[in-house]
Write an enzyme that holds these catalytic residues in place. Sequence first.
Site, PDB file in Angstrom:
ATOM      1  N   LEU A  29    -101.431  13.693  54.108  1.00  0.00           N
ATOM      2  CA  LEU A  29    -100.185  13.541  54.556  1.00  0.00           C
ATOM      3  C   LEU A  29     -99.831  12.745  55.520  1.00  0.00           C
ATOM      4  O   LEU A  29     -99.062  11.635  55.814  1.00  0.00           O
ATOM      5  CB  LEU A  29     -99.293  14.916  54.680  1.00  0.00           C
ATOM      6  CG  LEU A  29     -97.785  14.796  54.777  1.00  0.00           C
ATOM      7  CD1 LEU A  29     -97.166  14.076  53.570  1.00  0.00           C
ATOM      8  CD2 LEU A  29     -96.982  15.899  55.451  1.00  0.00           C
ATOM      9  N   TYR A  30    -100.742  12.817  56.676  1.00  0.00           N
ATOM     10  CA  TYR A  30    -100.739  11.993  57.636  1.00  0.00           C
ATOM     11  C   TYR A  30    -100.797  10.410  57.303  1.00  0.00           C
ATOM     12  O   TYR A  30     -99.965   9.746  57.656  1.00  0.00           O
ATOM     13  CB  TYR A  30    -101.876  12.170  59.041  1.00  0.00           C
ATOM     14  CG  TYR A  30    -102.117  11.073  59.777  1.00  0.00           C
ATOM     15  CD1 TYR A  30    -101.242  10.777  60.685  1.00  0.00           C
ATOM     16  CD2 TYR A  30    -103.304  10.254  59.755  1.00  0.00           C
ATOM     17  CE1 TYR A  30    -101.152   9.747  61.871  1.00  0.00           C
ATOM     18  CE2 TYR A  30    -103.421   9.364  60.663  1.00  0.00           C
ATOM     19  CZ  TYR A  30    -102.490   8.948  61.543  1.00  0.00           C
ATOM     20  OH  TYR A  30    -102.775   8.049  62.524  1.00  0.00           O
TER      21      TYR A  30
END
Length: 333
Positions: free
Chosen positions: A151-152
């Site tokens: 997700l980063y």
Amino acid sequence: MRFLITGTAGFIGFHLASRLLADGHQVTGFDAVTDYYDVRLKEARIAKLSEHQDFRFVKGQLEDQSALDRAADLAQPEIIIHLAAQAGVRYSIDAPRTYVDSNLVGSWTVLELARRIQPRHLMLASTSSVYGANEDMPFGEIQRTDEQMSLYAATKKSMEAMAHSYSHLFGVPTTAFRFFTVYGPYGRPDMALFKFVSATLKGEAIDVYGHGKMARDFTYVADLVEAITRLADVVPGEANRVPGIDSLSKVAPYRVVNIAGGQPTPLMDFIEMMEESLGMKAKLNMMEMQAGDVPATSADPSLLKALTGYIPGTSVRDGVHAFVQWYREHYGK
């Protein structure tokens, strides 16, 4: 010149602000000083920057438009450099909302500010993680980046996409730079070298993911800062398009640029360099690959070289030694 830098309590923001101040520029810093890691380290960075008469600091959350506006009113910036973000691949698995708030909403707030004040140049920190599952190395800026593995990385890729749309719609000249495993003095405690040194000095084992069969294109922080300061003067436009390799948009004054030396180092070699600098052996806890990680990164720095005449060149051995020396001095170890 007048700079507004988000994330000046952070690792890279601190070093960049220090360099710009040393070069005679005016810097206004903006940071929330969150407790993601030891606040005392962040406060030490701000205290050191505050020794300069041309540094001013505004504390606030990135997603707070009014706080960011106050910083901009104080700075009257010609260049905005957006470094503030929720960092870390592994933490994004445990705390995804923080990444949405900071990296998406917070970055949109910066874009709105840029739309309003129209700086000479907007510069944004992205990451090599956007290359995700891409196995065609070295990574070049014009490769597709559609398979992020954390997700980063997804939030950083989304920031790039939002920035391109704002550049197109509102004419904001924008450069997004993709960092490759930055390390050095005042580094983050959640990063590999910091954790390795800290654990080894305590006699504790270090976690070695992928059973050590990994490689990273490590970038020493002073080299990164040199590249950013050079890119600040390279405002994206047709006048500086580089044929064949340029990521310069066809519809906007927008470009992405890798910042790295293009010389990947195997993880086990990296650990050996740390042991050499510490003068002691590390205990190794060999582990499987961590979710969201990739086995290797390698940058093609050709575009950076064409635009600035510069490629990061500090050897990993020298960089690791500089970090170890700083760590011992800072923590009295």
